[in-house]
Design a protein around this motif. Structure first.
Motif, mmCIF file in Angstrom:
data_model
loop_
_atom_site.group_PDB
_atom_site.id
_atom_site.type_symbol
_atom_site.label_atom_id
_atom_site.label_comp_id
_atom_site.label_asym_id
_atom_site.label_seq_id
_atom_site.Cartn_x
_atom_site.Cartn_y
_atom_site.Cartn_z
ATOM 1 N N ALA A 55 0.882 -1.160 0.000
ATOM 2 C CA ALA A 55 0.000 0.000 0.000
ATOM 3 C C ALA A 55 0.920 1.211 0.000
ATOM 4 O O ALA A 55 2.153 1.079 -0.066
ATOM 5 N N ARG A 56 0.358 2.394 0.100
ATOM 6 C CA ARG A 56 1.203 3.592 0.096
ATOM 7 C C ARG A 56 1.855 3.856 1.444
ATOM 8 O O ARG A 56 2.951 4.386 1.518
ATOM 9 N N ARG A 57 1.181 3.492 2.543
ATOM 10 C CA ARG A 57 1.623 3.904 3.885
ATOM 11 C C ARG A 57 2.415 2.798 4.569
ATOM 12 O O ARG A 57 1.864 1.802 5.006
ATOM 13 N N ARG A 58 3.728 2.997 4.665
ATOM 14 C CA ARG A 58 4.602 1.975 5.253
ATOM 15 C C ARG A 58 4.273 1.734 6.728
ATOM 16 O O ARG A 58 4.296 0.601 7.201
ATOM 17 N N ASP A 59 3.967 2.809 7.467
ATOM 18 C CA ASP A 59 3.686 2.640 8.896
ATOM 19 C C ASP A 59 2.439 1.800 9.117
ATOM 20 O O ASP A 59 2.401 0.942 10.000
ATOM 21 N N ALA A 60 1.414 2.026 8.301
ATOM 22 C CA ALA A 60 0.195 1.230 8.430
ATOM 23 C C ALA A 60 0.431 -0.215 8.016
ATOM 24 O O ALA A 60 -0.101 -1.153 8.630
ATOM 25 N N LEU A 61 1.241 -0.428 6.993
ATOM 26 C CA LEU A 61 1.593 -1.792 6.587
ATOM 27 C C LEU A 61 2.337 -2.517 7.697
ATOM 28 O O LEU A 61 2.096 -3.699 7.952
ATOM 29 N N SER A 62 3.239 -1.813 8.352
ATOM 30 C CA SER A 62 3.994 -2.420 9.450
ATOM 31 C C SER A 62 3.068 -2.846 10.577
ATOM 32 O O SER A 62 3.261 -3.910 11.190
ATOM 33 N N ALA A 63 2.047 -2.028 10.841
ATOM 34 C CA ALA A 63 1.089 -2.367 11.896
ATOM 35 C C ALA A 63 0.300 -3.619 11.532
ATOM 36 O O ALA A 63 0.045 -4.484 12.385
ATOM 37 N N VAL A 64 -0.092 -3.738 10.272
ATOM 38 C CA VAL A 64 -0.814 -4.939 9.829
ATOM 39 C C VAL A 64 0.111 -6.147 9.874
ATOM 40 O O VAL A 64 -0.281 -7.231 10.336
ATOM 41 N N ALA A 65 1.328 -5.979 9.409
ATOM 42 C CA ALA A 65 2.296 -7.088 9.411
ATOM 43 C C ALA A 65 2.508 -7.644 10.814
ATOM 44 O O ALA A 65 2.673 -8.858 10.995
ATOM 45 N N ALA A 66 2.466 -6.760 11.810
ATOM 46 C CA ALA A 66 2.675 -7.194 13.197
ATOM 47 C C ALA A 66 1.554 -8.093 13.695
ATOM 48 O O ALA A 66 1.736 -8.818 14.686
ATOM 49 N N THR A 67 0.404 -8.072 13.028
ATOM 50 C CA THR A 67 -0.729 -8.915 13.428
ATOM 51 C C THR A 67 -0.775 -10.229 12.648
ATOM 52 O O THR A 67 -1.648 -11.052 12.898
ATOM 53 N N CYS A 68 0.134 -10.398 11.702
ATOM 54 C CA CYS A 68 0.166 -11.617 10.877
ATOM 55 C C CYS A 68 1.252 -12.539 11.424
ATOM 56 O O CYS A 68 2.394 -12.550 10.940
ATOM 57 N N ASN A 69 0.898 -13.304 12.412
ATOM 58 C CA ASN A 69 1.869 -14.096 13.160
ATOM 59 C C ASN A 69 2.137 -15.449 12.510
ATOM 60 O O ASN A 69 1.263 -16.038 11.877
ATOM 61 N N GLY A 70 3.369 -15.924 12.671
ATOM 62 C CA GLY A 70 3.706 -17.284 12.276
ATOM 63 C C GLY A 70 4.072 -17.472 10.820
ATOM 64 O O GLY A 70 4.285 -18.603 10.387
ATOM 65 N N VAL A 71 4.128 -16.372 10.046
ATOM 66 C CA VAL A 71 4.489 -16.477 8.634
ATOM 67 C C VAL A 71 5.503 -15.394 8.295
ATOM 68 O O VAL A 71 5.688 -14.429 9.040
ATOM 69 N N LYS A 72 6.152 -15.564 7.151
ATOM 70 C CA LYS A 72 7.055 -14.525 6.654
ATOM 71 C C LYS A 72 6.237 -13.402 6.029
ATOM 72 O O LYS A 72 5.342 -13.668 5.218
ATOM 73 N N VAL A 73 6.534 -12.172 6.399
ATOM 74 C CA VAL A 73 5.803 -11.021 5.880
ATOM 75 C C VAL A 73 6.789 -9.987 5.351
ATOM 76 O O VAL A 73 7.672 -9.531 6.082
ATOM 77 N N GLU A 74 6.647 -9.653 4.076
ATOM 78 C CA GLU A 74 7.397 -8.546 3.489
ATOM 79 C C GLU A 74 6.431 -7.387 3.267
ATOM 80 O O GLU A 74 5.262 -7.604 2.915
ATOM 81 N N ILE A 75 6.914 -6.167 3.459
ATOM 82 C CA ILE A 75 6.084 -5.005 3.151
ATOM 83 C C ILE A 75 6.781 -4.173 2.077
ATOM 84 O O ILE A 75 8.004 -4.005 2.096
ATOM 85 N N ILE A 76 5.982 -3.683 1.132
ATOM 86 C CA ILE A 76 6.490 -2.859 0.041
ATOM 87 C C ILE A 76 5.599 -1.629 -0.054
ATOM 88 O O ILE A 76 4.414 -1.737 -0.402
ATOM 89 N N ALA A 77 6.143 -0.487 0.268
ATOM 90 C CA ALA A 77 5.396 0.753 0.114
ATOM 91 C C ALA A 77 5.403 1.121 -1.372
ATOM 92 O O ALA A 77 6.465 1.310 -1.974
ATOM 93 N N ALA A 78 4.215 1.178 -1.974
ATOM 94 C CA ALA A 78 4.109 1.443 -3.412
ATOM 95 C C ALA A 78 2.804 2.173 -3.691
ATOM 96 O O ALA A 78 1.826 2.011 -2.964
ATOM 97 N N ASP A 79 2.802 2.965 -4.732
ATOM 98 C CA ASP A 79 1.605 3.712 -5.126
ATOM 99 C C ASP A 79 1.142 3.204 -6.482
ATOM 100 O O ASP A 79 1.714 3.548 -7.526
#
Length: 274
Positions: free
Chosen positions: A41-65
């Motif tokens: 998504a565009r907002r890295r901070d919001a993506l990081s917050a969602v990623a923190a709730t996705c437990n037990g798997v590998k999570v990559e975040i990509i800030a993109a528009d």
């Protein structure tokens, strides 16, 4: 082990518009099924917050528009740098609740790019990547109940979702008999930030009664995806509405939509993704 759980083992999913709402809920549901995630998504901070709730798997975040012309292919290159994508959730999109001539053209151009052009570009990348695949792959495109009729004050948004629905259904049929499934999800009103971001109106009791949680939509989405469904409308009242509209003339259906959605709010907030 359930069919969906066994099918998800070793999978890696790209979820667009994953910073909130339906996208975030789908990400969490996939994580519960042990699917590794690439969230964008565009907002890295919001993506990081969602990623923190996705437990037990590998999570990559990509800030993109994805509202930018080169956004989709740049994102795809980044998302596949560390491995293939087996599940594509085309969820990113936005809309506004205003008369067409009250909104700046630059905003409309961005809507067309995000809701349609970038979705098609990612779909092409995904289909090309799985032309010779022998294992199941899944694409989900998020449309709307607005795809079933014209919607005054949301003219371009509803038209973009009609495009998504028709495009997705055609892809589903083209890929019939292959390991690649394409599913279109058409949510009605969903309890997310979309309504505030779009300047949504004073909705009628019908619109309020049919509103579902993002979690409800996410669960319906994944059930449909694993089963290889063509098009699914989550929620009984939404299903009845989309079925019933075929018995109305198009002008009458448009007037009903105007009544159900009410009046736009006075101020149009900055763009939000759903």
């Amino acid at each position: 082990m359930s069919t969906s759980t066994s099918a998800s083992v070793g999978k890696r999913a790209l979820v667009t518009g994953a910073s909130s709402g339906i996208g975030a809920a789908i990400a969490r549901e996939l994580a519960n099924l042990d699917v590794d995630l690439v969230l964008t998504a565009r907002r890295r901070d919001a993506l990081s917050a969602v990623a923190a709730t996705c437990n037990g798997v590998k999570v990559e975040i990509i800030a993109a528009d994805l509202g930018k012309p080169d956004g989709a292919r740049t994102l795809w290159a980044a998302a596949t740098a560390n491995g293939p994508i087996d599940i594509l959730i085309n969820n990113a999109g936005f809309g506004y609740f205003r008369c067409f001539d009250e909104v700046d053209w630059a905003r409309d151009a961005e809507l067309v790019q995000l809701n349609m052009t970038s979705l098609v570009a990612l779909a092409r990348c995904f289909v090309d990547a799985h032309k010779t695949t022998t294992t199941p792959a899944h694409m989900v495109n998020i449309a709307s109940t607005g795809a079933y009729q014209s919607v005054p004050n949301m003219a371009l948004y509803a038209a973009s979702k009609a495009f998504v629905r028709n495009f997705s259904e055609a892809l589903h049929d083209e890929q019939s008999g292959t390991p690649l499934s394409v599913t279109c999800i058409c949510p009605g009103g969903t309890d997310t930030a979309f309504h505030a971001a779009s300047g949504g109106g004073d909705y009628s009791w019908i619109a309020n009664a049919s509103t579902k949680s993002a979690e409800f939509v996410a669960q319906a989405t994944l059930r449909a995806m694993w089963r290889g469904k063509r098009t699914v409308v989550p929620g009984l009242l939404n299903k009845l509405t989309c079925f019933g509209v075929r018995f109305l003339s198009r002008p009458l259906a448009s007037r009903v939509a105007t009544h159900v959605l009410g009046r736009p709010r006075l101020a149009l907030p900055v763009r939000g993704e759903v």
